[in-house]
Design a protein around this motif. Structure first.
Motif, PDB file in Angstrom:
ATOM      1  N   GLY A 104       8.554  10.637  -5.587  1.00  0.00           N
ATOM      2  CA  GLY A 104       9.490  10.100  -6.602  1.00  0.00           C
ATOM      3  C   GLY A 104       9.698   8.613  -6.742  1.00  0.00           C
ATOM      4  O   GLY A 104      10.645   8.041  -6.560  1.00  0.00           O
ATOM      5  N   VAL A 105       8.446   7.864  -7.225  1.00  0.00           N
ATOM      6  CA  VAL A 105       8.426   6.448  -7.078  1.00  0.00           C
ATOM      7  C   VAL A 105       9.449   5.910  -8.318  1.00  0.00           C
ATOM      8  O   VAL A 105       9.687   4.936  -8.333  1.00  0.00           O
ATOM      9  N   GLY A 106       9.594   6.787  -9.454  1.00  0.00           N
ATOM     10  CA  GLY A 106      10.577   6.249 -10.340  1.00  0.00           C
ATOM     11  C   GLY A 106       9.955   5.094 -11.134  1.00  0.00           C
ATOM     12  O   GLY A 106       8.717   5.227 -11.585  1.00  0.00           O
ATOM     13  N   THR A 107      10.567   4.212 -11.303  1.00  0.00           N
ATOM     14  CA  THR A 107      10.214   2.601 -11.812  1.00  0.00           C
ATOM     15  C   THR A 107       9.754   1.634 -11.009  1.00  0.00           C
ATOM     16  O   THR A 107       9.509   0.858 -11.348  1.00  0.00           O
ATOM     17  N   GLY A 108       9.490   2.236  -9.747  1.00  0.00           N
ATOM     18  CA  GLY A 108       8.786   1.255  -8.751  1.00  0.00           C
ATOM     19  C   GLY A 108       9.561   0.333  -7.939  1.00  0.00           C
ATOM     20  O   GLY A 108       9.140  -0.723  -7.757  1.00  0.00           O
ATOM     21  N   ARG A 109      10.870   0.691  -7.879  1.00  0.00           N
ATOM     22  CA  ARG A 109      11.796  -0.375  -7.161  1.00  0.00           C
ATOM     23  C   ARG A 109      11.506  -0.536  -5.787  1.00  0.00           C
ATOM     24  O   ARG A 109      11.838  -1.666  -5.081  1.00  0.00           O
ATOM     25  N   ASN A 110      10.685   0.129  -5.308  1.00  0.00           N
ATOM     26  CA  ASN A 110      10.091   0.138  -3.774  1.00  0.00           C
ATOM     27  C   ASN A 110       9.059  -0.687  -3.525  1.00  0.00           C
ATOM     28  O   ASN A 110       8.896  -1.532  -2.438  1.00  0.00           O
ATOM     29  N   ILE A 111       8.243  -0.809  -4.640  1.00  0.00           N
ATOM     30  CA  ILE A 111       6.998  -1.548  -4.528  1.00  0.00           C
ATOM     31  C   ILE A 111       6.887  -2.760  -4.043  1.00  0.00           C
ATOM     32  O   ILE A 111       6.069  -3.186  -3.115  1.00  0.00           O
ATOM     33  N   GLN A 112       7.757  -3.593  -4.237  1.00  0.00           N
ATOM     34  CA  GLN A 112       7.716  -5.123  -3.862  1.00  0.00           C
ATOM     35  C   GLN A 112       7.959  -5.139  -2.439  1.00  0.00           C
ATOM     36  O   GLN A 112       7.860  -6.340  -1.748  1.00  0.00           O
ATOM     37  N   TYR A 113       8.515  -4.121  -1.771  1.00  0.00           N
ATOM     38  CA  TYR A 113       8.662  -4.450   0.001  1.00  0.00           C
ATOM     39  C   TYR A 113       7.632  -3.906   0.483  1.00  0.00           C
ATOM     40  O   TYR A 113       7.862  -3.944   1.795  1.00  0.00           O
ATOM     41  N   TYR A 114       6.699  -3.072   0.223  1.00  0.00           N
ATOM     42  CA  TYR A 114       5.599  -2.790   0.996  1.00  0.00           C
ATOM     43  C   TYR A 114       4.758  -3.659   1.790  1.00  0.00           C
ATOM     44  O   TYR A 114       4.500  -4.796   1.008  1.00  0.00           O
ATOM     45  N   PRO A 115       4.610  -3.642   2.979  1.00  0.00           N
ATOM     46  CA  PRO A 115       3.865  -4.515   3.687  1.00  0.00           C
ATOM     47  C   PRO A 115       2.398  -4.601   3.042  1.00  0.00           C
ATOM     48  O   PRO A 115       2.048  -3.438   2.552  1.00  0.00           O
ATOM     49  N   LYS A 116       1.730  -5.503   2.988  1.00  0.00           N
ATOM     50  CA  LYS A 116       0.488  -5.837   2.516  1.00  0.00           C
ATOM     51  C   LYS A 116      -0.466  -5.007   2.799  1.00  0.00           C
ATOM     52  O   LYS A 116      -1.595  -4.523   2.170  1.00  0.00           O
ATOM     53  N   SER A 117      -0.485  -4.412   4.141  1.00  0.00           N
ATOM     54  CA  SER A 117      -1.254  -3.703   4.853  1.00  0.00           C
ATOM     55  C   SER A 117      -1.391  -1.988   4.305  1.00  0.00           C
ATOM     56  O   SER A 117      -2.325  -1.346   4.493  1.00  0.00           O
TER      57      SER A 117
END
Length: 148
Positions: free
Chosen positions: A49-62
């Motif tokens: 349920g990624v939706g519009t991607g509101r979480n994307i900015q918070y993921y660790p780079k790894s």
């Protein structure tokens, strides 16, 4: 209760307005909780349920991220967000209640503020458990109680 077709249509039609409509509450209340939750993700990650991607900015780079949503219109916005943030994410239109991934294939499963949109949230939770590795983690951010 909405059917899956009705949920898909609702979010397809609302996608372009979603971030604007949810923005104030997101800024004041949810942003910090998202950041704290997503910072715990690691390894091979599935966001349901990624939706519009509101979480994307918070993921660790790894993290290696796969993201799904029932709405192709919401996914288009999430894909744009990922490109802007230079995040390499694999996106799929997929039903959370019927994931097409193999058993035990993800280290972390993330679902934020979506359980209330699934016609059968218990089925979605079972699917998350199925595709999560035995020593993996399922990270949930939810805002209400279910009657199931």
């Amino acid at each position: 209760m909405l059917s899956k077709r009705e949920v898909r249509e609702k979010y397809d039609n609302f996608a372009k307005w979603y971030n604007l409509a949810e923005g104030f509450g997101e800024y004041l209340l949810i942003r910090k909780l998202r950041k704290e939750l997503i910072s715990q993700a690691s390894g091979n990650v599935l966001e349901v349920g990624v939706g519009t991607g509101r979480n994307i900015q918070y993921y660790p780079k790894s993290c290696r991220i796969t993201a799904i949503d029932l709405s192709s219109s919401m996914l288009e916005i999430a894909q744009k967000q990922a490109r802007e943030l230079r995040k390499d994410i694999t996106f799929h239109v997929m039903d959370a209640e019927n994931l097409s991934f193999s058993d035990h294939s993800f280290d972390t499963i993330v679902d934020s503020l979506c359980l209330c949109t699934y016609p059968n949230p218990i089925s979605a939770l079972h699917e998350m458990k199925r595709v999560c590795k035995r020593d993996g983690r399922i990270l949930l951010l939810e805002h209400g109680r279910t009657d199931r």
